[in-house]
Design an enzyme around this catalytic site. Sequence first.
Site, mmCIF file in Angstrom:
data_model
loop_
_atom_site.group_PDB
_atom_site.id
_atom_site.type_symbol
_atom_site.label_atom_id
_atom_site.label_comp_id
_atom_site.label_asym_id
_atom_site.label_seq_id
_atom_site.Cartn_x
_atom_site.Cartn_y
_atom_site.Cartn_z
ATOM 1 N N ARG A 1 0.833 -1.220 0.000
ATOM 2 C CA ARG A 1 0.000 0.000 0.000
ATOM 3 C C ARG A 1 0.863 1.265 0.000
ATOM 4 O O ARG A 1 0.556 2.255 0.674
ATOM 5 C CB ARG A 1 -0.939 0.040 1.216
ATOM 6 C CG ARG A 1 -1.856 -1.139 1.367
ATOM 7 C CD ARG A 1 -2.986 -1.148 0.343
ATOM 8 N NE ARG A 1 -3.897 -2.233 0.653
ATOM 9 C CZ ARG A 1 -3.769 -3.471 0.190
ATOM 10 N NH1 ARG A 1 -2.788 -3.787 -0.647
ATOM 11 N NH2 ARG A 1 -4.641 -4.393 0.529
ATOM 12 N N SER B 1 -11.013 0.575 3.421
ATOM 13 C CA SER B 1 -10.273 0.325 4.672
ATOM 14 C C SER B 1 -9.688 1.639 5.159
ATOM 15 O O SER B 1 -8.949 2.299 4.425
ATOM 16 C CB SER B 1 -9.128 -0.644 4.424
ATOM 17 O OG SER B 1 -9.610 -1.818 3.838
ATOM 18 N N GLU C 1 -5.048 4.848 6.077
ATOM 19 C CA GLU C 1 -4.646 4.540 4.697
ATOM 20 C C GLU C 1 -4.954 5.703 3.751
ATOM 21 O O GLU C 1 -4.101 6.086 2.943
ATOM 22 C CB GLU C 1 -5.349 3.262 4.222
ATOM 23 C CG GLU C 1 -4.925 2.865 2.828
ATOM 24 C CD GLU C 1 -5.704 1.682 2.300
ATOM 25 O OE1 GLU C 1 -5.435 0.554 2.747
ATOM 26 O OE2 GLU C 1 -6.564 1.892 1.419
HETATM 27 P P1 FAD Z 1 -8.418 9.502 -5.178
HETATM 28 O O1 FAD Z 1 -9.098 9.211 -3.888
HETATM 29 O O2 FAD Z 1 -9.033 10.520 -6.058
HETATM 30 O O3 FAD Z 1 -6.923 9.870 -4.886
HETATM 31 C C1 FAD Z 1 -6.140 9.108 -3.995
HETATM 32 C C2 FAD Z 1 -4.750 9.725 -3.913
HETATM 33 O O4 FAD Z 1 -4.106 9.623 -5.183
HETATM 34 C C3 FAD Z 1 -4.784 11.216 -3.592
HETATM 35 O O5 FAD Z 1 -3.629 11.531 -2.860
HETATM 36 C C4 FAD Z 1 -4.742 11.860 -4.954
HETATM 37 O O6 FAD Z 1 -4.227 13.171 -4.943
HETATM 38 C C5 FAD Z 1 -3.826 10.923 -5.710
HETATM 39 N N1 FAD Z 1 -4.100 10.863 -7.144
HETATM 40 C C6 FAD Z 1 -5.267 10.545 -7.746
HETATM 41 N N2 FAD Z 1 -5.116 10.534 -9.090
HETATM 42 C C7 FAD Z 1 -3.830 10.890 -9.326
HETATM 43 C C8 FAD Z 1 -3.050 11.073 -10.506
HETATM 44 N N3 FAD Z 1 -3.564 10.888 -11.728
HETATM 45 N N4 FAD Z 1 -1.760 11.442 -10.369
HETATM 46 C C9 FAD Z 1 -1.216 11.631 -9.145
HETATM 47 N N5 FAD Z 1 -1.888 11.473 -8.001
HETATM 48 C C10 FAD Z 1 -3.179 11.100 -8.096
HETATM 49 N N6 FAD Z 1 -7.762 0.168 -2.212
HETATM 50 C C11 FAD Z 1 -7.034 -0.950 -2.381
HETATM 51 O O7 FAD Z 1 -5.803 -0.876 -2.500
HETATM 52 N N7 FAD Z 1 -7.608 -2.183 -2.383
HETATM 53 C C12 FAD Z 1 -8.942 -2.345 -2.256
HETATM 54 O O8 FAD Z 1 -9.435 -3.466 -2.288
HETATM 55 C C13 FAD Z 1 -9.752 -1.185 -2.062
HETATM 56 N N8 FAD Z 1 -11.087 -1.287 -1.868
HETATM 57 C C14 FAD Z 1 -11.825 -0.176 -1.652
HETATM 58 C C15 FAD Z 1 -13.207 -0.321 -1.424
HETATM 59 C C16 FAD Z 1 -13.992 0.791 -1.217
HETATM 60 C C17 FAD Z 1 -15.468 0.619 -0.974
HETATM 61 C C18 FAD Z 1 -13.420 2.081 -1.244
HETATM 62 C C19 FAD Z 1 -14.266 3.301 -1.061
HETATM 63 C C20 FAD Z 1 -12.050 2.239 -1.436
HETATM 64 C C21 FAD Z 1 -11.244 1.100 -1.643
HETATM 65 N N9 FAD Z 1 -9.856 1.211 -1.845
HETATM 66 C C22 FAD Z 1 -9.099 0.080 -2.051
HETATM 67 C C23 FAD Z 1 -9.201 2.516 -1.833
HETATM 68 C C24 FAD Z 1 -9.261 3.247 -3.211
HETATM 69 O O9 FAD Z 1 -10.315 2.756 -3.992
HETATM 70 C C25 FAD Z 1 -7.962 3.107 -4.004
HETATM 71 O O10 FAD Z 1 -6.888 3.637 -3.276
HETATM 72 C C26 FAD Z 1 -8.055 3.799 -5.364
HETATM 73 O O11 FAD Z 1 -6.878 3.567 -6.100
HETATM 74 C C27 FAD Z 1 -8.264 5.311 -5.240
HETATM 75 O O12 FAD Z 1 -8.605 5.795 -6.520
HETATM 76 P P2 FAD Z 1 -9.276 7.214 -6.733
HETATM 77 O O13 FAD Z 1 -9.263 7.496 -8.180
HETATM 78 O O14 FAD Z 1 -10.581 7.282 -6.055
HETATM 79 O O15 FAD Z 1 -8.209 8.130 -5.979
HETATM 80 P P1 NAP Z 2 -10.480 -10.402 4.613
HETATM 81 O O1 NAP Z 2 -10.555 -11.299 3.432
HETATM 82 O O2 NAP Z 2 -11.543 -10.481 5.667
HETATM 83 O O3 NAP Z 2 -9.060 -10.570 5.296
HETATM 84 C C1 NAP Z 2 -8.749 -9.838 6.495
HETATM 85 C C2 NAP Z 2 -7.308 -9.410 6.410
HETATM 86 O O4 NAP Z 2 -6.484 -10.555 6.431
HETATM 87 C C3 NAP Z 2 -7.051 -8.678 5.141
HETATM 88 O O5 NAP Z 2 -6.738 -7.389 5.507
HETATM 89 C C4 NAP Z 2 -5.934 -9.415 4.429
HETATM 90 O O6 NAP Z 2 -4.782 -8.601 4.214
HETATM 91 C C5 NAP Z 2 -5.542 -10.531 5.379
HETATM 92 N N1 NAP Z 2 -5.571 -11.843 4.697
HETATM 93 C C6 NAP Z 2 -6.641 -12.665 4.531
HETATM 94 N N2 NAP Z 2 -6.275 -13.816 3.929
HETATM 95 C C7 NAP Z 2 -4.941 -13.707 3.696
HETATM 96 C C8 NAP Z 2 -3.986 -14.565 3.088
HETATM 97 N N3 NAP Z 2 -4.325 -15.774 2.598
HETATM 98 N N4 NAP Z 2 -2.716 -14.122 2.990
HETATM 99 C C9 NAP Z 2 -2.357 -12.905 3.455
HETATM 100 N N5 NAP Z 2 -3.228 -12.046 4.041
HETATM 101 C C10 NAP Z 2 -4.491 -12.446 4.170
HETATM 102 O O7 NAP Z 2 -10.396 -8.875 4.135
HETATM 103 P P2 NAP Z 2 -11.495 -7.903 3.562
HETATM 104 O O8 NAP Z 2 -11.527 -6.715 4.421
HETATM 105 O O9 NAP Z 2 -12.774 -8.630 3.261
HETATM 106 O O10 NAP Z 2 -10.826 -7.456 2.190
HETATM 107 C C11 NAP Z 2 -10.588 -8.391 1.164
HETATM 108 C C12 NAP Z 2 -9.444 -7.898 0.297
HETATM 109 O O11 NAP Z 2 -9.815 -6.654 -0.298
HETATM 110 C C13 NAP Z 2 -8.167 -7.626 1.092
HETATM 111 O O12 NAP Z 2 -7.065 -7.961 0.305
HETATM 112 C C14 NAP Z 2 -8.212 -6.138 1.342
HETATM 113 O O13 NAP Z 2 -6.920 -5.555 1.415
HETATM 114 C C15 NAP Z 2 -8.945 -5.625 0.102
HETATM 115 N N6 NAP Z 2 -9.724 -4.421 0.448
HETATM 116 C C16 NAP Z 2 -9.031 -3.263 0.577
HETATM 117 C C17 NAP Z 2 -9.700 -2.084 0.879
HETATM 118 C C18 NAP Z 2 -8.947 -0.786 0.963
HETATM 119 O O14 NAP Z 2 -9.569 0.261 1.020
HETATM 120 N N7 NAP Z 2 -7.638 -0.808 0.963
HETATM 121 C C19 NAP Z 2 -11.083 -2.096 1.073
HETATM 122 C C20 NAP Z 2 -11.734 -3.305 0.959
HETATM 123 C C21 NAP Z 2 -11.057 -4.472 0.645
HETATM 124 P P3 NAP Z 2 -4.610 -7.585 2.968
HETATM 125 O O15 NAP Z 2 -5.505 -6.428 3.270
HETATM 126 O O16 NAP Z 2 -3.176 -7.248 3.033
HETATM 127 O O17 NAP Z 2 -4.969 -8.296 1.719
#
Ligand code: FAD
Ligand code: NAP
Length: 338
Positions: free
Chosen positions: A162, A238, A333
Amino acid sequence: MIEANIDLQPHNTLAIPANTAFFARVETLDELREALSFAQQKRLPILPLGGGSNIVLTGDFPGLAIQVGLRGLTIAPSGRGGTIEAAAGEGWHRLVMSSVERGMGGLENLALIPGNVGAAPIQNIGAYGVELCDRFCSLQAMEISTGELHQFSASDCEFAYRDSVFKGRLQDQYIITQVNLRLAEDWQPKVSYPALQQFIEQQGWDCNSLTPAQIAGAVTDVRNSKLPLPDQIPNAGSFFKNPVVNADIYQSLKAQHPDLVAYASGASWKLAAGWLIDRAGWRGRRHEAVGVHHQQALVLVNPGRGSGDAVTGLARAIASDVQDKFGVTLEPEPRYYP
Ligand code: FAD
Ligand code: NAP
């Protein structure tokens, strides 16, 4: 066209009401350059915006918010893989599904992540054991101070869990304009996460003949079953990163809490932040406009469309309680602005 005093509530998925002094939607590289030079002349800070799904607006933004609307998606399948060139303003989920629909594998675990392509490298998006860096080839970005275009290889991006160079050393210096991906031809499914395995078992699918489309469908169903849709319940996914601790801390916590959810990560251990928050008693709790989602304690929600202060206040209270109860530090995050 640059507009003044625009409400960013429709531009952030937490639906926080906050104004930006200036706002521009850019659809070409020239428009992006013009917006950057406007900001430079007025000495304004810049907020690059995609879908606004990973930001927290803590107040009004005193600069120029630039919505990066560059479009263009070129997909060249080859075997079960191929290459993808995507402009920053393309939707991430559309890119994933466009590749899966062509029989290409490699991005299916990243289905349904909100936001745009340009933001994906910023925090090296990841889900279900796959990260952007696993499929990344290169990106193009415009330097904010000069308007020049630069190419970045995977190693230039310094991807980590991340994290990337754009959240560290090069923060606020570039706007990503295009991302290029390469999907290997010898695709193998990756379904080690318990929720995915369980779903596949329930469907009775043969693990030896899974397709990218099946996995994308499984990821979509699992995510829909427990994550709130931002347009229904505002959230930023998250809210905290999973803390990574050393083996001594992990063992001591595991001895006190045998059901602790944690995964080995090299010599360290990644603790499930959602488990810590849940166990500290926060899941489902509501604090006026904001709260903690009842199914997923890692997701803070803003159903009352409260202020950035309300959201960050709740986040601070949770982090402080987790610190007191487990001795573990939680880091947000999403990025806070301003
Ligand atoms: P924004 O929120 O618009 O921007 C995020 C950051 O990036 C800001 O700092 C912004 O200035 C910068 N930025 C945006 N575009 C650019 C650009 N073109 N150049 C330079 N900087 C830029 N993240 C995960 O990693 N895994 C997940 O599974 C995941 N699940 C999510 C589920 C939900 C329901 C939600 C709401 C979010 C989730 N996220 C997840 C977080 C998010 O979706 C990601 O981080 C996504 O990449 C953000 O994209 P955005 O276009 O909305 O970015
Ligand atoms: P989940 O499946 O309930 O798992 C809980 C946590 O355990 C997760 O954070 C995941 O880490 C870790 N995990 C589970 N199984 C694993 C494995 N086999 N090996 C290593 N790590 C493991 O999680 P969840 O909240 O429903 O999300 C599912 C996936 O979507 C995750 O990968 C999560 O990161 C991603 N997600 C991200 C966001 C965001 O905003 N960043 C939002 C929603 C979902 P990791 O998070 O490192 O994968």
